[in-house]
Design a protein around this motif. Sequence first.
Motif, PDB file in Angstrom:
ATOM      1  N   HIS A   1       9.285 -14.093  -8.322  1.00  0.00           N
ATOM      2  CA  HIS A   1       8.035 -14.367  -7.602  1.00  0.00           C
ATOM      3  C   HIS A   1       7.989 -13.426  -6.391  1.00  0.00           C
ATOM      4  O   HIS A   1       8.795 -13.553  -5.476  1.00  0.00           O
ATOM      5  CB  HIS A   1       7.988 -15.835  -7.156  1.00  0.00           C
ATOM      6  CG  HIS A   1       6.726 -16.197  -6.441  1.00  0.00           C
ATOM      7  ND1 HIS A   1       5.532 -16.371  -7.098  1.00  0.00           N
ATOM      8  CD2 HIS A   1       6.482 -16.411  -5.130  1.00  0.00           C
ATOM      9  CE1 HIS A   1       4.596 -16.683  -6.216  1.00  0.00           C
ATOM     10  NE2 HIS A   1       5.144 -16.715  -5.015  1.00  0.00           N
ATOM     11  N   TYR A   2       7.053 -12.474  -6.443  1.00  0.00           N
ATOM     12  CA  TYR A   2       6.911 -11.446  -5.408  1.00  0.00           C
ATOM     13  C   TYR A   2       5.480 -11.520  -4.877  1.00  0.00           C
ATOM     14  O   TYR A   2       4.533 -11.573  -5.661  1.00  0.00           O
ATOM     15  CB  TYR A   2       7.185 -10.059  -5.987  1.00  0.00           C
ATOM     16  CG  TYR A   2       8.532  -9.947  -6.665  1.00  0.00           C
ATOM     17  CD1 TYR A   2       9.637  -9.473  -5.972  1.00  0.00           C
ATOM     18  CD2 TYR A   2       8.692 -10.317  -8.000  1.00  0.00           C
ATOM     19  CE1 TYR A   2      10.872  -9.359  -6.590  1.00  0.00           C
ATOM     20  CE2 TYR A   2       9.933 -10.212  -8.630  1.00  0.00           C
ATOM     21  CZ  TYR A   2      11.009  -9.736  -7.915  1.00  0.00           C
ATOM     22  OH  TYR A   2      12.231  -9.630  -8.534  1.00  0.00           O
ATOM     23  N   VAL A   3       5.332 -11.504  -3.559  1.00  0.00           N
ATOM     24  CA  VAL A   3       4.003 -11.688  -2.963  1.00  0.00           C
ATOM     25  C   VAL A   3       3.693 -10.537  -2.005  1.00  0.00           C
ATOM     26  O   VAL A   3       4.538 -10.145  -1.194  1.00  0.00           O
ATOM     27  CB  VAL A   3       3.909 -13.033  -2.204  1.00  0.00           C
ATOM     28  CG1 VAL A   3       2.508 -13.231  -1.629  1.00  0.00           C
ATOM     29  CG2 VAL A   3       4.271 -14.194  -3.127  1.00  0.00           C
ATOM     30  N   TRP A   4       2.464 -10.027  -2.087  1.00  0.00           N
ATOM     31  CA  TRP A   4       1.968  -8.988  -1.195  1.00  0.00           C
ATOM     32  C   TRP A   4       0.687  -9.459  -0.532  1.00  0.00           C
ATOM     33  O   TRP A   4      -0.091 -10.207  -1.111  1.00  0.00           O
ATOM     34  CB  TRP A   4       1.630  -7.706  -1.965  1.00  0.00           C
ATOM     35  CG  TRP A   4       2.819  -6.947  -2.411  1.00  0.00           C
ATOM     36  CD1 TRP A   4       3.429  -5.911  -1.780  1.00  0.00           C
ATOM     37  CD2 TRP A   4       3.573  -7.166  -3.605  1.00  0.00           C
ATOM     38  NE1 TRP A   4       4.501  -5.477  -2.504  1.00  0.00           N
ATOM     39  CE2 TRP A   4       4.612  -6.237  -3.634  1.00  0.00           C
ATOM     40  CE3 TRP A   4       3.448  -8.081  -4.665  1.00  0.00           C
ATOM     41  CZ2 TRP A   4       5.537  -6.170  -4.664  1.00  0.00           C
ATOM     42  CZ3 TRP A   4       4.364  -8.027  -5.687  1.00  0.00           C
ATOM     43  CH2 TRP A   4       5.405  -7.076  -5.684  1.00  0.00           C
ATOM     44  N   ALA A   5       0.476  -8.975   0.667  1.00  0.00           N
ATOM     45  CA  ALA A   5      -0.822  -9.085   1.330  1.00  0.00           C
ATOM     46  C   ALA A   5      -1.393  -7.675   1.364  1.00  0.00           C
ATOM     47  O   ALA A   5      -0.650  -6.690   1.265  1.00  0.00           O
ATOM     48  CB  ALA A   5      -0.667  -9.635   2.742  1.00  0.00           C
TER      49      ALA A   5
ATOM     50  N   THR B   1     -10.570   1.402   2.909  1.00  0.00           N
ATOM     51  CA  THR B   1      -9.192   1.709   3.287  1.00  0.00           C
ATOM     52  C   THR B   1      -8.355   0.453   3.069  1.00  0.00           C
ATOM     53  O   THR B   1      -8.743  -0.641   3.498  1.00  0.00           O
ATOM     54  CB  THR B   1      -9.115   2.156   4.758  1.00  0.00           C
ATOM     55  OG1 THR B   1     -10.003   3.263   4.952  1.00  0.00           O
ATOM     56  CG2 THR B   1      -7.701   2.558   5.139  1.00  0.00           C
ATOM     57  N   VAL B   2      -7.222   0.614   2.392  1.00  0.00           N
ATOM     58  CA  VAL B   2      -6.355  -0.524   2.056  1.00  0.00           C
ATOM     59  C   VAL B   2      -4.941  -0.251   2.543  1.00  0.00           C
ATOM     60  O   VAL B   2      -4.401   0.838   2.338  1.00  0.00           O
ATOM     61  CB  VAL B   2      -6.327  -0.779   0.532  1.00  0.00           C
ATOM     62  CG1 VAL B   2      -5.483  -2.006   0.203  1.00  0.00           C
ATOM     63  CG2 VAL B   2      -7.728  -0.927  -0.033  1.00  0.00           C
ATOM     64  N   GLN B   3      -4.348  -1.271   3.162  1.00  0.00           N
ATOM     65  CA  GLN B   3      -2.946  -1.204   3.590  1.00  0.00           C
ATOM     66  C   GLN B   3      -2.217  -2.413   2.993  1.00  0.00           C
ATOM     67  O   GLN B   3      -2.397  -3.537   3.459  1.00  0.00           O
ATOM     68  CB  GLN B   3      -2.839  -1.223   5.109  1.00  0.00           C
ATOM     69  CG  GLN B   3      -1.407  -1.241   5.626  1.00  0.00           C
ATOM     70  CD  GLN B   3      -0.663   0.041   5.323  1.00  0.00           C
ATOM     71  OE1 GLN B   3      -1.122   1.124   5.664  1.00  0.00           O
ATOM     72  NE2 GLN B   3       0.482  -0.057   4.687  1.00  0.00           N
ATOM     73  N   PRO B   4      -1.405  -2.216   1.924  1.00  0.00           N
ATOM     74  CA  PRO B   4      -0.637  -3.331   1.367  1.00  0.00           C
ATOM     75  C   PRO B   4       0.693  -3.510   2.097  1.00  0.00           C
ATOM     76  O   PRO B   4       1.234  -2.548   2.656  1.00  0.00           O
ATOM     77  CB  PRO B   4      -0.399  -2.897  -0.075  1.00  0.00           C
ATOM     78  CG  PRO B   4      -0.352  -1.404   0.001  1.00  0.00           C
ATOM     79  CD  PRO B   4      -1.286  -1.010   1.129  1.00  0.00           C
ATOM     80  N   TYR B   5       1.197  -4.740   2.103  1.00  0.00           N
ATOM     81  CA  TYR B   5       2.528  -4.981   2.647  1.00  0.00           C
ATOM     82  C   TYR B   5       3.162  -6.163   1.948  1.00  0.00           C
ATOM     83  O   TYR B   5       2.492  -7.128   1.573  1.00  0.00           O
ATOM     84  CB  TYR B   5       2.529  -5.128   4.175  1.00  0.00           C
ATOM     85  CG  TYR B   5       1.473  -6.041   4.747  1.00  0.00           C
ATOM     86  CD1 TYR B   5       1.754  -7.357   5.056  1.00  0.00           C
ATOM     87  CD2 TYR B   5       0.178  -5.569   4.980  1.00  0.00           C
ATOM     88  CE1 TYR B   5       0.782  -8.193   5.583  1.00  0.00           C
ATOM     89  CE2 TYR B   5      -0.796  -6.396   5.501  1.00  0.00           C
ATOM     90  CZ  TYR B   5      -0.486  -7.713   5.795  1.00  0.00           C
ATOM     91  OH  TYR B   5      -1.459  -8.538   6.296  1.00  0.00           O
ATOM     92  N   TYR B   6       4.458  -6.059   1.749  1.00  0.00           N
ATOM     93  CA  TYR B   6       5.249  -7.060   1.038  1.00  0.00           C
ATOM     94  C   TYR B   6       5.536  -8.250   1.945  1.00  0.00           C
ATOM     95  O   TYR B   6       5.862  -8.076   3.117  1.00  0.00           O
ATOM     96  CB  TYR B   6       6.557  -6.417   0.576  1.00  0.00           C
ATOM     97  CG  TYR B   6       7.438  -7.338  -0.229  1.00  0.00           C
ATOM     98  CD1 TYR B   6       7.100  -7.702  -1.519  1.00  0.00           C
ATOM     99  CD2 TYR B   6       8.616  -7.829   0.308  1.00  0.00           C
ATOM    100  CE1 TYR B   6       7.918  -8.538  -2.264  1.00  0.00           C
ATOM    101  CE2 TYR B   6       9.443  -8.657  -0.422  1.00  0.00           C
ATOM    102  CZ  TYR B   6       9.086  -9.014  -1.711  1.00  0.00           C
ATOM    103  OH  TYR B   6       9.892  -9.839  -2.430  1.00  0.00           O
ATOM    104  N   LEU B   7       5.404  -9.455   1.398  1.00  0.00           N
ATOM    105  CA  LEU B   7       5.655 -10.685   2.164  1.00  0.00           C
ATOM    106  C   LEU B   7       6.986 -11.285   1.725  1.00  0.00           C
ATOM    107  O   LEU B   7       7.053 -12.112   0.815  1.00  0.00           O
ATOM    108  CB  LEU B   7       4.512 -11.682   1.965  1.00  0.00           C
ATOM    109  CG  LEU B   7       3.133 -11.210   2.421  1.00  0.00           C
ATOM    110  CD1 LEU B   7       2.077 -12.255   2.091  1.00  0.00           C
ATOM    111  CD2 LEU B   7       3.141 -10.903   3.909  1.00  0.00           C
TER     112      LEU B   7
END
Length: 130
Positions: free
Chosen positions: A28-32, A12-18
């Motif tokens: 420059h775009y970063v996600w966790a 199970t994966v939950q991405p979110y924008y930092l």
Amino acid sequence: MYSHTTQDIRITVQPYYLDDQSSPSEEHYVWAYHVKIENVGERTVQLLKRHWQITDARGCIQEVRGSGVVGEQPVLEPGESFEYTSGTPLAAPSGVMVGTYEMEADSGERFDVDIPPFSLDSPHQPVQLN
């Protein structure tokens, strides 16, 4: 949230924008992304390797391969889970990630577990399908 089960291993994966680590003016775009690996089967398994394919909205592809995850090769008994958080930068405001984990059962059998494709979307553009 994205989830998929392969051979009794649920990912199970939950991405979110930092936003605080991103700089759209500099492309420059970063996600966790938070991953939960659950052993829903009856055999003990160990995560040996990971393989990611990260594709940004411009079609640029990054391949990431390595041992374990976040420096660990967790062993999961039946009913156990392992969770970790990692991240990825992109030069575009959206993208998609997909991959596999190589697992080894206590019998010595090795098999790949699919990581479900998941979308990376920043709030700096209209939502689009990746």
